[in-house]
Scaffold this motif. Structure first.
Motif, PDB file in Angstrom:
ATOM      1  N   SER A  91       1.800  55.146 112.801  1.00 48.08           N
ATOM      2  CA  SER A  91       0.951  55.200 111.616  1.00 48.08           C
ATOM      3  C   SER A  91       1.015  56.623 111.075  1.00 48.08           C
TER       4      SER A  91
ATOM      5  N   GLU B  25      -1.069  59.764 109.028  1.00 44.98           N
ATOM      6  CA  GLU B  25      -2.365  60.311 108.654  1.00 44.98           C
ATOM      7  C   GLU B  25      -2.131  61.371 107.581  1.00 44.98           C
ATOM      8  N   THR B  26      -2.827  61.259 106.479  1.00 47.59           N
ATOM      9  CA  THR B  26      -2.759  62.256 105.416  1.00 47.59           C
ATOM     10  C   THR B  26      -4.177  62.665 105.043  1.00 47.59           C
ATOM     11  N   GLY B  27      -4.336  63.898 104.733  1.00 46.24           N
ATOM     12  CA  GLY B  27      -5.671  64.395 104.383  1.00 46.24           C
ATOM     13  C   GLY B  27      -5.678  65.896 104.353  1.00 46.24           C
TER      14      GLY B  27
ATOM     15  N   ASN C 297       0.816  63.684 109.112  1.00 45.32           N
ATOM     16  CA  ASN C 297       1.077  63.584 110.542  1.00 45.32           C
ATOM     17  C   ASN C 297       1.476  62.157 110.891  1.00 45.32           C
TER      18      ASN C 297
ATOM     19  N   VAL D  40       1.537  59.441 113.880  1.00 47.34           N
ATOM     20  CA  VAL D  40       0.949  59.114 115.176  1.00 47.34           C
ATOM     21  C   VAL D  40       1.819  58.041 115.828  1.00 47.34           C
TER      22      VAL D  40
END
Length: 386
Positions: A190, A192-194, A199, A201
């Motif tokens: 998966s 992760e953006t923010g 990133n 995972v």
């Protein structure tokens, strides 16, 4: 029509320029081995050289360059593959246009196969696998960096009398342990953006797939719903031009074993332990298990009666998926993305062949015209669930 977009990231950094040069993508996810992929980039003359050819990030080598392929469907992101570059191929056409650079990928389980080890393990399967995935490593080696998702088994290995000995690399050992315990070992991803940036995972799963129930202390088996109401529906012959399957082929084999007969072991106290495996324990993916005559086959192995029962149960469960199917659909028709290890529902294939199927393999083929998905499916039952 869904809004479909693609993104390439190299070494976990999105690269819009590289994404714009993609000509083809092919990714295969399977329950039996690593996820693999290939990405073809169009290249052209750039000064005295060809664009991308000198991009060190696209080369295989000791640095383990990583490439991520992400598909976004109406804003929802799906990682098709995150892996290391293992091969590259270049094709040159006179004048430039038509030339391409193709890189091949495999998921990062490959880094687990590089060092052969000799080690005795004790504890539960969950403790052993978690220790391998994220535990300490010999000097000079890095941790694998996977997020473990591990389901335990009833077998516990004791350091005094029943250690589990490893003489192979970590990947081969974990896969062997998965086979013995009726589990599978695979990786999915998966993004992760923010505020912290981008990133990937990586989750390493060691558990039964499809999931299966286990007996509780009261002795009964709780119900398990393998195909939830939100499971993707693959349809044929809808009559309105909106079928989601372009093709569907199915075959069955009624000679699969379905029991073991008696299994005996000499216990530590000298007594004989008796057990047997009367049949597969996976819930049926349909109304009824296939109607077959008794087919007995037994795996002979070392270990306690409990361990022998677990191995034989795992083998019978695998053999029970005697109905296999192949199909083709597309992201555009389905308005979604499928992955190996999912359960889907087939409709419109008749009373026997309609119902729930487990996805054993999904091959994604992406080009400027479409995103096709070739499916290999299996089931251990016939007919649709009531």
């Amino acid at each position: 029509m869904p809004d479909i977009r693609y993104q390439i990231a190299v070494n976990r950094v999105p690269d819009n320029g590289l994404t714009s040069e993609v000509a083809e993508i092919e990714v295969t996810q399977t329950i039996e081995g690593p996820a693999t992929g290939r990405v073809k980039f169009a290249v052209d003359i750039c000064g005295e050289d060809l664009s991308l050819m000198n991009d060190a990030r696209l080369n295989p080598g000791p640095n383990d360059n990583e490439l991520t392929v992400i598909a976004s469907i109406d804003g929802a992101q799906h990682v098709l593959i995150h892996g290391i570059v293992t091969e590259r191929q270049a094709n040159f056409v006179e004048g430039g246009p038509g030339s391409f650079l193709e890189v091949k990928l495999t998921d990062r389980r490959a880094v687990m196969s590089r060092q052969q080890r000799t080690q005795a393990h004790s504890g539960t399967a969950a403790e052993i696998v978690t220790g391998i995935l994220n535990g300490p490593t010999p000097p000079g080696e890095k941790k694998y960096g996977f997020e473990p998702d591990v389901v335990d088994t009833p077998i516990e290995y004791d350091e005094d009398s029943n250690t589990l000995n490893q003489t192979e690399d970590d990947l081969a050992f974990v896969e062997k342990l998965a086979g013995r315990t009726g589990s599978r070992f695979w990786i999915d991803w998966s993004v992760e953006t923010g505020l912290t940036g981008f990133n990937v995972v990586e989750t390493a799963h060691f558990k039964p797939s499809p999931p299966r129930p286990s007996s509780n202390p009261l002795g009964f088996v709780p119900p398990i719903q393998l195909a939830p109401t939100s499971a993707p529906k693959l349809t044929l012959n809808t009559g309105d031009g909106c079928s989601t399957l372009a093709s569907f082929d199915v075959s069955s084999n009624n000679e699969a074993p379905n029991e073991t007969g008696p299994v005996q072991r000499v216990a530590t106290d000298g007594e004989i332990d008796d057990t047997d495996v009367p049949g597969p324990s996976d819930p049926p993916l349909g109304a009824d298990p296939p109607a077959t005559a008794s087919r007995s086959r037994r795996i002979v192995s070392a270990g306690s009666a409990q361990e022998a029962q677990l191995r034989n149960q795992a083998a019978l469960n695998d053999a029970s998926y005697s109905t296999r199917a192949t199909a083709e659909t597309s992201v555009q028709a389905l308005n979604g993305i499928l992955s190996a290890h999912q359960v889907v529902t087939v409709e419109g294939a008749g009373s026997i062949n309609s119902g729930d199927y487990f996805l054993a393999s999904v091959t994604h083929s992406v080009d400027p015209s479409a995103h096709k998905m070739r499916l290999e499916m299996m089931r251990n039952a016939a007919g649709a669930n009531p």
